[in-house]
Motif scaffolding. Structure first.
Motif, mmCIF file in Angstrom:
data_model
loop_
_atom_site.group_PDB
_atom_site.id
_atom_site.type_symbol
_atom_site.label_atom_id
_atom_site.label_comp_id
_atom_site.label_asym_id
_atom_site.label_seq_id
_atom_site.Cartn_x
_atom_site.Cartn_y
_atom_site.Cartn_z
ATOM 1 N N TYR A 122 31.537 39.070 30.990
ATOM 2 C CA TYR A 122 31.830 38.434 29.720
ATOM 3 C C TYR A 122 32.642 37.163 29.923
ATOM 4 C CZ TYR A 122 30.659 43.024 27.784
ATOM 5 O OH TYR A 122 30.030 44.198 27.455
ATOM 6 N N TRP A 167 34.825 35.666 22.534
ATOM 7 C CA TRP A 167 34.107 36.355 23.600
ATOM 8 C C TRP A 167 32.604 36.151 23.469
ATOM 9 C CZ3 TRP A 167 36.559 39.343 27.389
ATOM 10 C CH2 TRP A 167 37.940 39.523 27.199
ATOM 11 N N PHE A 180 35.498 38.202 32.555
ATOM 12 C CA PHE A 180 35.791 39.620 32.673
ATOM 13 C C PHE A 180 34.513 40.358 33.028
ATOM 14 C CE2 PHE A 180 39.364 38.119 30.357
ATOM 15 C CZ PHE A 180 40.392 39.046 30.487
ATOM 16 N N ARG A 181 34.660 41.563 33.546
ATOM 17 C CA ARG A 181 33.501 42.411 33.781
ATOM 18 C C ARG A 181 33.849 43.847 33.415
ATOM 19 N NH1 ARG A 181 33.368 42.064 40.405
ATOM 20 N NH2 ARG A 181 35.155 43.465 40.819
ATOM 21 N N GLN A 182 32.816 44.609 33.117
ATOM 22 C CA GLN A 182 33.005 45.995 32.747
ATOM 23 C C GLN A 182 31.864 46.828 33.307
ATOM 24 O OE1 GLN A 182 33.433 46.724 28.534
ATOM 25 N NE2 GLN A 182 34.675 48.542 28.934
ATOM 26 N N GLU A 233 37.225 50.396 32.188
ATOM 27 C CA GLU A 233 37.769 49.435 31.242
ATOM 28 C C GLU A 233 37.437 48.019 31.689
ATOM 29 O OE1 GLU A 233 41.935 50.054 31.073
ATOM 30 O OE2 GLU A 233 42.343 49.233 33.051
ATOM 31 N N ARG A 234 37.513 47.099 30.749
ATOM 32 C CA ARG A 234 37.222 45.710 31.055
ATOM 33 C C ARG A 234 38.244 45.154 32.044
ATOM 34 N NH1 ARG A 234 34.954 42.217 26.164
ATOM 35 N NH2 ARG A 234 33.732 44.154 26.195
#
Length: 126
Positions: free
Chosen positions: A92, A116, A34-36, A41-42
């Motif tokens: 992440y 995570w 994931f990225r933010q 939002e993620r």
């Protein structure tokens, strides 16, 4: 419970490449990146189902990013090519460590994962 640590984030120019790594400490059934970005939002980037082996990608990265795993080394990778400024964010690593709820959620939902990492920063300059 798996403990995960990401590495490989860096500052690069647009068009460059990076390879992110995520080490984990237990059996995993499902993994994802994931990225933010600030104020956002993620966002799911890429996912991996372990058995049967399947990969999933967000439309924005398909053809540029590749998710892979070396289970002997307990490491998940994200190869990122043709980076653009829109790829900037904290990345992440996520994992599901139980098979009981393996397909309860779609791959792109954070709720599908129970472990995570702390994140690694990717910054792409124009």
């Amino acid at each position: 419970q798996v403990h995960m640590v990401e590495s490989g984030g860096d500052s690069v120019q647009a068009g460059g490449s990076l390879r992110l790594s995520c080490t984990y400490t237990s059996t995993v059934y499902r993994m994802a990146w994931f990225r933010q970005a600030p104020g956002k939002e993620r966002e799911a980037v890429a996912g991996l189902l372990i058995s049967p082996r399947e990969t999933y990608y967000a439309d924005s990265v398909e053809g540029r990013f590749t998710i892979s795993q070396d289970n002997a080394k307990n490491t998940l990778y994200l190869q990122m090519n043709e980076l653009s400024t829109e790829d900037t964010g904290m990345y992440y690593c996520a994992a599901l460590t139980s098979g009981e709820g393996l397909l309860r959620y779609g791959w792109a939902r954070p709720a599908a994962y129970n472990s995570w990492g702390q994140g690694t920063q990717v910054t792409v300059s124009p």
